[in-house]
Design a protein around this motif. Structure first.
Motif, PDB file in Angstrom:
ATOM      1  N   PRO A 109       0.958  -1.394  -0.014  1.00 16.00           N
ATOM      2  CA  PRO A 109       0.017   0.018   0.056  1.00 16.00           C
ATOM      3  C   PRO A 109       0.817   1.259   0.110  1.00 16.00           C
ATOM      4  N   GLU A 110       2.054   1.169   0.657  1.00 16.35           N
ATOM      5  CA  GLU A 110       3.117   2.467   0.218  1.00 16.35           C
ATOM      6  C   GLU A 110       3.133   2.843  -1.175  1.00 16.35           C
ATOM      7  N   ARG A 111       3.036   2.022  -1.919  1.00 14.75           N
ATOM      8  CA  ARG A 111       3.396   2.388  -3.326  1.00 14.75           C
ATOM      9  C   ARG A 111       1.885   3.245  -3.919  1.00 14.75           C
ATOM     10  N   LEU A 112       0.916   3.443  -3.127  1.00 13.56           N
ATOM     11  CA  LEU A 112      -0.064   4.118  -3.579  1.00 13.56           C
ATOM     12  C   LEU A 112      -0.302   5.547  -2.781  1.00 13.56           C
ATOM     13  N   VAL A 113      -1.050   6.278  -3.400  1.00 18.28           N
ATOM     14  CA  VAL A 113      -1.132   7.823  -2.752  1.00 18.28           C
ATOM     15  C   VAL A 113      -2.450   7.954  -2.951  1.00 18.28           C
ATOM     16  N   ARG A 114      -2.862   8.723  -2.032  1.00 15.71           N
ATOM     17  CA  ARG A 114      -4.463   8.991  -1.976  1.00 15.71           C
ATOM     18  C   ARG A 114      -4.698  10.393  -2.951  1.00 15.71           C
ATOM     19  N   PHE A 115      -5.664   9.974  -3.775  1.00  9.81           N
ATOM     20  CA  PHE A 115      -6.085  11.004  -5.071  1.00  9.81           C
ATOM     21  C   PHE A 115      -7.634  11.403  -4.641  1.00  9.81           C
ATOM     22  N   GLU A 116      -7.952  12.781  -4.725  1.00 10.72           N
ATOM     23  CA  GLU A 116      -9.030  13.116  -4.524  1.00 10.72           C
ATOM     24  C   GLU A 116      -9.473  12.954  -3.146  1.00 10.72           C
ATOM     25  N   THR A 117     -10.609  12.667  -2.858  1.00 16.65           N
ATOM     26  CA  THR A 117     -10.792  12.274  -1.339  1.00 16.65           C
ATOM     27  C   THR A 117     -11.118  10.757  -1.012  1.00 16.65           C
ATOM     28  N   CYS A 118     -11.152  10.020  -2.162  1.00 20.18           N
ATOM     29  CA  CYS A 118     -11.541   8.507  -2.233  1.00 20.18           C
ATOM     30  C   CYS A 118     -10.933   7.759  -3.225  1.00 20.18           C
ATOM     31  N   GLY A 119      -9.840   8.161  -3.876  1.00 17.30           N
ATOM     32  CA  GLY A 119      -9.015   7.586  -4.883  1.00 17.30           C
ATOM     33  C   GLY A 119      -7.693   6.963  -4.293  1.00 17.30           C
ATOM     34  N   TRP A 120      -7.178   6.269  -4.891  1.00 13.75           N
ATOM     35  CA  TRP A 120      -5.692   5.658  -4.815  1.00 13.75           C
ATOM     36  C   TRP A 120      -5.073   5.577  -6.156  1.00 13.75           C
ATOM     37  N   ARG A 121      -4.065   6.156  -6.498  1.00 15.38           N
ATOM     38  CA  ARG A 121      -3.223   6.182  -7.404  1.00 15.38           C
ATOM     39  C   ARG A 121      -1.908   5.756  -7.170  1.00 15.38           C
ATOM     40  N   ASN A 122      -1.156   5.298  -8.174  1.00 11.53           N
ATOM     41  CA  ASN A 122       0.253   4.938  -8.186  1.00 11.53           C
ATOM     42  C   ASN A 122       1.140   6.144  -7.749  1.00 11.53           C
ATOM     43  N   ARG A 123       1.918   5.870  -6.807  1.00 19.75           N
ATOM     44  CA  ARG A 123       2.682   6.989  -6.240  1.00 19.75           C
ATOM     45  C   ARG A 123       3.675   7.680  -7.546  1.00 19.75           C
ATOM     46  N   THR A 124       4.136   6.640  -8.137  1.00 17.29           N
ATOM     47  CA  THR A 124       5.119   7.109  -9.248  1.00 17.29           C
ATOM     48  C   THR A 124       4.886   7.408 -10.456  1.00 17.29           C
ATOM     49  N   SER A 125       3.676   6.692 -10.859  1.00 14.54           N
ATOM     50  CA  SER A 125       3.064   6.878 -12.409  1.00 14.54           C
ATOM     51  C   SER A 125       3.628   5.719 -13.134  1.00 14.54           C
TER      52      SER A 125
END
Length: 193
Positions: A109-125
Motif C-alpha cells: 500500500p505504500e506504493r499508492l497515494v491518496r487522490f481526490e478524497t476517495c481515490g488511490w493512484r500509483n505514487r510514481t506513475s
C-alpha cells in the motif's frame, strides 16, 4: 476526448429522462435510478455512490482505484475501429486496473497515494511499481458505453492515418462484502511484487 454523456450513461443515471431522474430543488443534486449513484452538478460533475464514494466525471477516473465504505470501483476505456473490439478492450482495462490496484493495496500500500478524497493512484506513475499477479475477483465490468469518434483511430491497420472508430468506457465495481484485502492476499498468485 472523454465525453460526459458517455460517463453519465455508464453511471446508470438517466438525466434526460424525467422518469429516471428526479431533481432535488436547487441543491445541485440529480437523484439517480434506484440503487444507482446521484449526480452532483458542477465542474466537473461528480457521482455520489454513498459511503464517501464521490467520483469526478472527467479523465481522472482512469488509472485510479476508487474506494468507498462498501466497494471499490475502477474504469477502463479504449478506442478501436470496431465497436465490439473497443468494448472488449475497455473491459480488459477496467478489470486489469482493478486487479493491479487491489493487489498493490493488499501487498504494497505504500506504493499508492491518496487522490481526490476517495481515490488511490500509483505514487510514481510507473506501472512497474504496481504489484503484478492474478486474482479471481467477483463480478464483471458493466456493459460498456460507446461513442462514435471521427478520425481518431490510428493503428497498424490504418497506416498511421486517422480513421473513424468507437470510444468505449466501462466501470468495474467490487463490493467489499464479496472480497476483502485479506482475501486478496490469501488468494493471489503474484508474478511480481
Amino acid at each position: 476526448m472523454l465525453r460526459r454523456t458517455i460517463l453519465a450513461g455508464l453511471a446508470g443515471t438517466a438525466l434526460a429522462s424525467p422518469a429516471g431522474a428526479e431533481p432535488r430543488g436547487d441543491s445541485g443534486i440529480v437523484k439517480g435510478r434506484r440503487g444507482g449513484p446521484n449526480m452532483i452538478k458542477g465542474d466537473p460533475p461528480r457521482l455520489d455512490f454513498g459511503g464517501g464514494l464521490i467520483i469526478p466525471m472527467n479523465a481522472s477516473i482512469f488509472r485510479t482505484l476508487w474506494e468507498g465504505e462498501d466497494r471499490w470501483v475502477t474504469y477502463g476505456r479504449a478506442v478501436s475501429r470496431l465497436e465490439v473490439k473497443a468494448m472488449q478492450q475497455a473491459e480488459i482495462a477496467a478489470t486489469g486496473t482493478m486487479k493491479l490496484m487491489l493487489l498493490t493495496q493488499a501487498f504494497a500500500p505504500e506504493r499508492l497515494v491518496r487522490f481526490e478524497t476517495c481515490g488511490w493512484r500509483n505514487r510514481t506513475s510507473d506501472a512497474n511499481d504496481l504489484v503484478l499477479g492474478e486474482i479471481a475477483l467477483p463480478g464483471k465490468p458493466v456493459m460498456p458505453t460507446t461513442d462514435r469518434v471521427t478520425g481518431s483511430v490510428t493503428d497498424g491497420d490504418t497506416g498511421g492515418v486517422g480513421e473513424d472508430g468507437w470510444h468505449a468506457v466501462t466501470g468495474y465495481m467490487v463490493m467489499k462484502k464479496d472480497i476483502t484485502l485479506a482475501d486478496v492476499k490469501a488468494r493471489a498468485q503474484l508474478l511480481k511484487s
